[in-house]
Design an enzyme around this catalytic site. Structure first.
Site, PDB file in Angstrom:
ATOM      1  CB  SER A   1      -0.889   0.008   1.255  1.00 17.48           C
ATOM      2  OG  SER A   1      -1.581   1.237   1.382  1.00 17.48           O
TER       3      SER A   1
ATOM      4  CE1 TYR B   1      -3.605  -2.618   5.510  1.00 16.15           C
ATOM      5  CE2 TYR B   1      -2.769  -0.484   4.798  1.00 16.15           C
ATOM      6  CZ  TYR B   1      -3.317  -1.723   4.500  1.00 16.15           C
ATOM      7  OH  TYR B   1      -3.571  -2.060   3.195  1.00 16.15           O
TER       8      TYR B   1
END
Length: 258
Positions: free
Chosen positions: A149, A162
């Site tokens: 990501s 995350y």
């Protein structure tokens, strides 16, 4: 008119395992790879959702099967790879896509919350890659592809666990590129930006978030899940035979814009 160079993007006769493939980015990657000639093995935790996804692909004339297991369950993961070895005798492509997202401040995470996030987003990709490499090493070829990501490159408040896990996956990928490259196994990652998926449903429904992405992203919108799939086909294909240790960012320009 013949277009022979397109064969460099063919995945004909390849066996591909895609985790988190019942919906969203994982399903779109599975569909794109199957449409490029691969037999795709769709993974997820819900057998019913997987069966429906496989049926959709088969109705399109694609070659697809389901393999339900929880990537965070080490024993189940090893058993799944044993099934792949027994049924196909090989694995050519791994797409490590499945993961968890829990947006909140670090102080609001319990120890169990942190463990759960790291287990799915960081530890499971290590295990998936290790078991995939065991099947790829004897054939001296293979592609390890990790969905990370832009959160692993740029940060925002309320997303520390995350973000850290995705940066960890990037580091692992680069180490594996060096470790397995001599054996014909390429390791790369795809870093999507904002993608219109079910995991982002709350942000998609938030006018402030929509306005933020419209201004922050040069293309002025969120990505559709299908727009990530082409990058995966490229990295898995002969066209990317000399791409190793690379993070392919697919974010509409968000990470390069001021």
């Amino acid at each position: 008119m013949a277009l022979p160079y397109l064969q460099n993007f063919s995945l004909q006769n390849k066996i591909a395992l895609i985790t988190g493939a019942a919906r969203d980015i994982g399903f779109e990657i599975a569909q794109a790879m199957a449409g490029s000639g691969a037999h795709v093995i769709l993974n997820g935790r819900d057998p019913v959702a997987l069966a429906a996804a496989v049926e959709r692909l088969q109705q399109q004339g694609c070659s697809a099967t389901a393999l339900a297991f929880d990537i965070a369950d080490g024993a189940a993961l090893k058993k799944a790879y044993a099934e792949i070895a027994a049924q196909y005798g090989r694995l050519d492509i791994l797409v490590s896509n499945a993961g968890l997202r829990d947006r909140k401040l670090l102080q609001d995470f319990s120890d169990d919350d942190i463990d759960r996030m790291l287990e799915s987003n960081l530890i499971a990709p290590y295990r998936l890659a290790r078991e995939a490499a065991k099947l790829m090493l004897p054939q001296r070829s293979g592609r390890l592809i990790f969905i990370t990501s832009i959160a692993g490159q740029i940060a925002r408040s309320g997303d520390a666990v995350y973000t850290g896990a995705k940066q960890g996956v990037t580091g692992m990928m680069r180490a594996l590129a060096a470790e397995y490259g001599p054996f014909g196994i390429n390791s790369n990652a795809i870093a999507p930006g904002g993608v219109a998926t079910s995991a982002n449903a709350a942000m998609l429904a938030d006018p402030q978030a929509q306005a933020h992405f419209a201004v922050r992203t040069p293309l002025g919108r969120w990505a559709e899940a299908r727009e990530i799939a082409g990058a995966a086909v490229f990295l898995a294909s002969p066209a990317a035979s000399y791409v190793n240790g690379h993070v392919l960012t697919v974010d509409g320009g968000m990470s390069i814009a001021m």
